[in-house]
Motif scaffolding. Sequence first.
Motif, PDB file in Angstrom:
ATOM      1  N   LEU A  90       0.846  -1.198   0.000  1.00 14.38           N
ATOM      2  CA  LEU A  90       0.000   0.000   0.000  1.00 14.38           C
ATOM      3  C   LEU A  90       0.872   1.234   0.000  1.00 14.38           C
ATOM      4  CD1 LEU A  90      -1.438  -1.959   2.632  1.00 14.38           C
ATOM      5  CD2 LEU A  90      -3.257  -0.637   1.563  1.00 14.38           C
ATOM      6  N   THR A  91       0.422   2.260  -0.706  1.00  8.37           N
ATOM      7  CA  THR A  91       1.152   3.525  -0.630  1.00  8.37           C
ATOM      8  C   THR A  91       0.684   4.270   0.610  1.00  8.37           C
ATOM      9  OG1 THR A  91      -0.510   4.511  -2.036  1.00  8.37           O
ATOM     10  CG2 THR A  91       1.497   3.717  -3.106  1.00  8.37           C
ATOM     11  N   ASN A  92       1.426   5.315   0.951  1.00  8.23           N
ATOM     12  CA  ASN A  92       1.224   6.037   2.193  1.00  8.23           C
ATOM     13  C   ASN A  92      -0.226   6.432   2.483  1.00  8.23           C
ATOM     14  OD1 ASN A  92       2.514   6.714   4.435  1.00  8.23           O
ATOM     15  ND2 ASN A  92       3.851   8.252   3.507  1.00  8.23           N
ATOM     16  N   SER A  93      -0.912   6.927   1.436  1.00  7.83           N
ATOM     17  CA  SER A  93      -2.262   7.453   1.653  1.00  7.83           C
ATOM     18  C   SER A  93      -3.223   6.346   2.096  1.00  7.83           C
ATOM     19  CB  SER A  93      -2.768   8.142   0.384  1.00  7.83           C
ATOM     20  OG  SER A  93      -2.622   7.260  -0.715  1.00  7.83           O
ATOM     21  N   ASP A  94      -2.979   5.125   1.641  1.00  7.92           N
ATOM     22  CA  ASP A  94      -3.846   4.010   2.036  1.00  7.92           C
ATOM     23  C   ASP A  94      -3.374   3.313   3.317  1.00  7.92           C
ATOM     24  OD1 ASP A  94      -5.340   4.400  -0.286  1.00  7.92           O
ATOM     25  OD2 ASP A  94      -3.943   3.155  -1.444  1.00  7.92           O
ATOM     26  N   SER A  95      -2.106   3.520   3.679  1.00  9.69           N
ATOM     27  CA  SER A  95      -1.512   2.787   4.797  1.00  9.69           C
ATOM     28  C   SER A  95      -2.245   3.042   6.105  1.00  9.69           C
ATOM     29  CB  SER A  95      -0.042   3.180   4.976  1.00  9.69           C
ATOM     30  OG  SER A  95       0.731   2.645   3.945  1.00  9.69           O
ATOM     31  N   THR A  96      -2.510   4.326   6.391  1.00  9.40           N
ATOM     32  CA  THR A  96      -3.130   4.678   7.659  1.00  9.40           C
ATOM     33  C   THR A  96      -4.497   4.013   7.805  1.00  9.40           C
ATOM     34  OG1 THR A  96      -1.989   6.788   7.532  1.00  9.40           O
ATOM     35  CG2 THR A  96      -3.752   6.605   9.153  1.00  9.40           C
TER      36      THR A  96
END
Lengths: 380, 380
Positions: A90-96
């Motif tokens: 996952l890229t950062n925006s989806d990670s959280t």
Amino acid sequence: MKTIPVVLMGCGGVGRQLLHHIVSSRSLHAKLGVHLRVVGVCDSKSSIVVSDVLSMELDDKFLLELCQLKSNGSSLLTLSTTSGVEYQVLTNSDSTTKLIDIAALLGKSMGLALVDCSASSETIGVMKQVVDLGCCVVMANKKPLTSTMEDYDKLVSHPRRIRHESTVGAGLPVIASLNRILSSGDSVHRIVGSLSGTLGYVMSEVGDGKPLSQVVKAAKNLGYTEPDPRDDLSGMDVARKALILARLLGRRINLDSIKIESLYPEVMGSNVMSVEDFLDDGLLLLDKDIQERVNKASLNGNVLRYVCVIEGSRCEVGIQELPKDSPLGRLRGSDNVLEIYSGCYSEQPLVIQGAGAGNDTTAAGVLADILDIQDLFPEK
Amino acid sequence: MKTIPVVLMGCGGVGRQLLHHIVSSRSLHAKLGVHLRVVGVCDSKSSIVVSDVLSMELDDKFLLELCQLKSNGSSLLTLSTTSGVEYQVLTNSDSTTKLIDIAALLGKSMGLALVDCSASSETIGVMKQVVDLGCCVVMANKKPLTSTMEDYDKLVSHPRRIRHESTVGAGLPVIASLNRILSSGDSVHRIVGSLSGTLGYVMSEVGDGKPLSQVVKAAKNLGYTEPDPRDDLSGMDVARKALILARLLGRRINLDSIKIESLYPEVMGSNVMSVEDFLDDGLLLLDKDIQERVNKASLNGNVLRYVCVIEGSRCEVGIQELPKDSPLGRLRGSDNVLEIYSGCYSEQPLVIQGAGAGNDTTAAGVLADILDIQDLFPEK
């Protein structure tokens, strides 16, 4: 056998060393009846998470490949593994969002240990939520604990679910020992410590008569300092550690309430002067003043040490004149030392001393913290 | 709020101090969400147990009256309280059966912390059974952990349910720190320590040129020694501590495998010579030899210390020549100090130093242990 699902944030030196420690401690942990099931690893740009966090894990082969990749300076996004693990990237925006989903799922069933080995101030949001969802948090990262009091209160609202030994003195049992003293009802009235290996080295060398400029350059060459040594010399890192200790003692203060002595003046700050100019020119201008202070202290039979002092409402970090013949005065090299004065340790302090830096010992402190919360996880 | 039912064995100085600490820490523990519910107290002759261990407790007024009674040297059997607590008094022969009943009842529901602050070797039987019944055990008493390997294995068969910080170095965080190091997979290869406040005091005074006979008598007058100082000088107490540390490191050895140097010869033993004769005559005969050893060490720039050394298969306690300028060599007065060498602390040891004796700090260590097992008790 008890299983602790783990998500690691931060794949720098400490994070990678932690993964190595986890892999090499498998048989020991099996003997203790514990299995650390790593379900996700995040760096600053992306996350890798197993397809099914309820049952799967990033296996040891995968973790070691991941460490290899990260130590080469590559991003998690470029990982191509020969391990058979099923995972998502996952890229950062989806990670959280994904982390919160995992915490919501595991927090109420098998639990989750979210481990922060990053140096980011951006992890605090997700950590507060994760604690709220019934999960545990283990930190080597000082930033979340040195944010606002509001953030702090939220983060430590379930004190048993949070561990952070490696935020102060790396793996040295500083936080564990303080927590023991406090929980026994003993009151700590004074803490004095040398909590920076770098500044410990600098002050003891300067005390031997070497010019500050020379000592700092030597320390940089030895790899003892940050790439820009001013990050150490500013005292900010020590101040964060002091704040963590002070808050543990119940002081409701912020970073800006701490009196911090910087070893260089503002006109030599990183927004004014390049690292090269600071090392070549700026530092030379500081030699005389510090040598005069060393000499003055010496006339009183004292030495200079860069310490943190927490006592009553006082919380400060800076240079202090201390007796040569005290644990702090005797300190050589890059060891850390902490003196704790309390009801039980009133005349002579409780002293904890040893290596207070290094990926190896920092990661060991994190791993001990994870094992220490095992009772919060259900038997399988 | 979480409740921890507690039964205390031993009403000597440490046990009474523990009860005082529990009473005075009520509001602190309430803030931590924990209540220590004392359901029973035993001395060497009898036990007092609440009528209903599922719901009642010996309240604070009762506990303080009990402390008062015991500090006057009276037996629990003579207690007449103005508190309204309903309780039973049992004599020794019934106590054990009652304790096992309580453990069987509470072990499977709300849990029980059985706390051994006695100095008896007779508690081990009940403790092994209590652990087996799902309860926790907290010890200041060294005897149960220094019995046979068979007893030891049984006692520590559920390592999370057993705490014994105050068996070594009183409240100093020695066991907690060692357990942290071990659980992180780090291997401890050497421990050197001065673990007797009495012998620490004796050796540093003798090092200053004072005759042993004079120093021991002074130590006795200061209350630093047991009534018969030979109990300290024999090294047996230090050997028990060394054995506890060695077994923690995984060594499968017994007390009789430890090389123990006694500071007096067998012909001055307590079965041969009275305390008075030992103090007045025996000790004088030892002055010359020890002073010669001090002088010899001094020629090498060293000092003598009574230490325990655990390294490889070696486990011994006795006098060692050590560099003046080492943590052990610098030790003054009655502080304890422990140096731990491991993978993480290989060149410079992890050092823990401070008051290693006294009812106050010993009881504080026990209380911290009780708080430390809180996660093993269910939420109410």
